[in-house]
Design an enzyme around this catalytic site. Structure first.
Site, PDB file in Angstrom:
ATOM      1  N   GLY A   1       1.050  -1.034   0.020  1.00 57.08           N
ATOM      2  CA  GLY A   1       0.221  -0.072   0.118  1.00 57.08           C
ATOM      3  C   GLY A   1       0.872   1.221  -0.086  1.00 57.08           C
ATOM      4  N   LEU A   2       0.306   2.276   0.439  1.00 56.01           N
ATOM      5  CA  LEU A   2       1.275   3.576   0.776  1.00 56.01           C
ATOM      6  C   LEU A   2       1.330   4.002  -0.741  1.00 56.01           C
ATOM      7  CD1 LEU A   2       3.419   3.410   3.925  1.00 56.01           C
ATOM      8  CD2 LEU A   2       1.063   4.080   3.651  1.00 56.01           C
ATOM      9  N   CYS A   3       0.726   3.919  -1.745  1.00 57.86           N
ATOM     10  CA  CYS A   3       0.822   4.335  -3.011  1.00 57.86           C
ATOM     11  C   CYS A   3      -0.518   5.158  -3.343  1.00 57.86           C
ATOM     12  CB  CYS A   3       1.104   3.374  -4.221  1.00 57.86           C
ATOM     13  SG  CYS A   3       0.103   2.131  -3.978  1.00 57.86           S
ATOM     14  N   GLY A   4      -0.928   6.049  -2.493  1.00 56.13           N
ATOM     15  CA  GLY A   4      -2.080   7.133  -2.973  1.00 56.13           C
ATOM     16  C   GLY A   4      -3.349   6.264  -3.467  1.00 56.13           C
TER      17      GLY A   4
ATOM     18  N   LEU B   1      -4.112   4.751  -5.958  1.00 50.86           N
ATOM     19  CA  LEU B   1      -3.508   3.808  -7.276  1.00 50.86           C
ATOM     20  C   LEU B   1      -4.727   2.630  -7.333  1.00 50.86           C
ATOM     21  CD1 LEU B   1      -1.494   3.940  -9.551  1.00 50.86           C
ATOM     22  CD2 LEU B   1      -0.328   2.033  -8.118  1.00 50.86           C
TER      23      LEU B   1
END
Lengths: 142, 295
Positions: free
Chosen positions: B87-90, B92
């Site tokens: 995770g931690l990709c906005g 997306l």
């Protein structure tokens, strides 16, 4: 432009060669094929083996593919290689070693080894050797 | 002074978070470069094989492969959903899943059932909650996915198609427009859509007679079988590496804005802290002055 056509060799990882050539010799599933300009449309699977390309200036270049497909159109040849290398990058010692290893694995069938993978590795090693020997023969002649 | 101390600890913890996010930003930036190289390296092959398949679709083959025939009735639709492992990709993945759900809803309104194949851990997790019929999943592809790692899940979908359990197959992934923009796309894999070889059709070969065919070696069936499977594999592989580049770019942007936001928070808190400190000093002085005048 009647004497030359475009040849593209690409593998899954990179574009290997692209340019104007006079002739392409590849090892198809049913034997070696020489392609000249204006060839009829052809689609074939390739065996592991050498691909010889003759540039429009008469120079020759060799590539090695470990299988793939070749599409021939009258003015363009596309080779979709599984893995292609320039033949001059091939190392005979490494190829021979790979062949021995594959043979060894082949004979140790009783072990956990995947039989089909071993035979594929063996075919590839043999094809690499064939490419090198072809190159060597040519060098000896010239 | 209690309030001031609390604020100071809060600032400290935000500073720590900021350090982490800025480190992640830099890591993502360097990984993005690698992922982009991988994406670019695969492009020539994907493009050439698409040309070849476009030629085949354009030709008048003696043997028409099952993949090239449009089926009249669509009872089941399959989606290969390419998501990220982490995770931690906005937004997306969320945007991607929204695109899938939107597209799938159109099909289910027409009475078609849905099957999903999730590539990437986030996809599996999403379909566990969403309740789709997940028939294949693969996660842990890493930063340099290989075709070998994907073959298994693709095979499940292709077999389903061969056996008639699927009548249509889509691949869903994020398209890399540039570092700032990633766009979710739903692309049809099977049956091969006629526009697939659109770029091939527009070249000068258009002048060729209507009915032409290839010479096939060894024979058309065996050849097309393996070529079309290879084609699907290469399209999915390209989707996976492109999605990988998107992931790193999106993470870089997400972490950059997180770092910026942390900076803003720290500024605000520092202002509050200074005010509180000033108020405490003022109060102390006024207490001392008050005490002195009372004596």
């Amino acid at each position: 432009m009647a004497n030359s056509f475009t040849c593209n060799i690409v593998s899954a990882e990179a574009s290997i060669f692209s340019g104007s050539v006079e002739q392409v010799v590849a090892s198809g599933m049913m034997g070696d094929l020489g392609i000249l300009p204006g060839h009829a449309p052809l689609l074939t699977e390739l065996q592991p083996g050498p691909i010889r390309v003759i540039h429009d200036n008469g120079k020759e270049e060799n590539f090695f593919v470990s299988g793939g497909f070749m599409e021939v159109q009258p003015d363009v040849v596309t080779i979709l290689a599984d893995a292609a290398t320039r033949a001059s990058d091939l190392n005979e010692a490494a190829a021979e070693e790979a062949r021995q290893e594959a043979l060894k694995a082949f004979n140790e069938k009783s072990s956990e080894l995947d039989y089909t993978r071993a035979s594929a590795e063996l075919a590839e090693a043999v094809a690499q050797l064939r490419t090198i020997q072809q190159l060597r023969k040519k060098a000896g002649k010239g | 002074m209690a309030a001031a101390k609390e604020i100071r600890t809060q600032i400290g913890s935000i500073k720590n978070t900021q350090k982490i996010t800025s480190a992640m930003e830099m890591v993502a930036a360097s990984k993005m470069r690698k992922a982009q190289d991988l994406m670019k390296a695969g492009q020539p092959y994907a493009k050439q094989i698409r040309n070849v398949v476009g030629h085949i679709a354009d030709a008048n083959p003696e043997y028409r492969h099952d993949y090239m025939i449009e089926r009249n009735e669509v009872n089941r639709v399959g989606y290969i959903v390419v998501s990220t492992d982490r995770g931690l990709c906005g937004g997306l993945n969320v945007n991607l899943f929204k695109a899938v759900v939107k597209d799938a809803r159109v099909w289910s309104q027409e009475g078609a059932e849905l099957d999903f194949c999730a590539l990437g851990a986030k996809g599996s997790a999403f379909f566990r909650n969403y309740g789709g019929n997940l028939i294949a999943a693969k996660s842990g592809l890493g930063e340099a996915p290989t075709v070998e790692g994907l073959i298994g899940s693709i095979k499940v979908m292709l077999e389903a198609y061969d056996e008639g359990r699927l009548d249509r197959l889509y691949v869903v992934y994020n398209e890399f427009v540039n570092t700032m923009t990633q766009r979710p796309v739903v692309r049809q894999l099977l049956p091969l859509s006629p526009d697939m070889g659109a770029d091939a059709k527009h070249d000068e070969e258009n002048a060729r007679p209507e009915s032409w065919d290839y010479l096939y070696e060894p024979d058309a069936k065996a050849l097309l079988d393996s070529l079309l499977v290879r084609f699907i594999e290469s399209q999915v592989y390209q989707a996976v590496v492109e999605n990988g580049a998107c992931e790193q770019a999106a993470r870089m942007i997400a972490m950059k804005s997180a770092t910026d936001n942390a900076g803003n928070l720290i500024d605000d808190l520092e202002m509050v802290y200074n005010k509180a400190r000033q108020a405490a000093i003022t109060q102390e002085i006024s207490e001392i002055v008050g005490g002195a005048s009372a004596v």
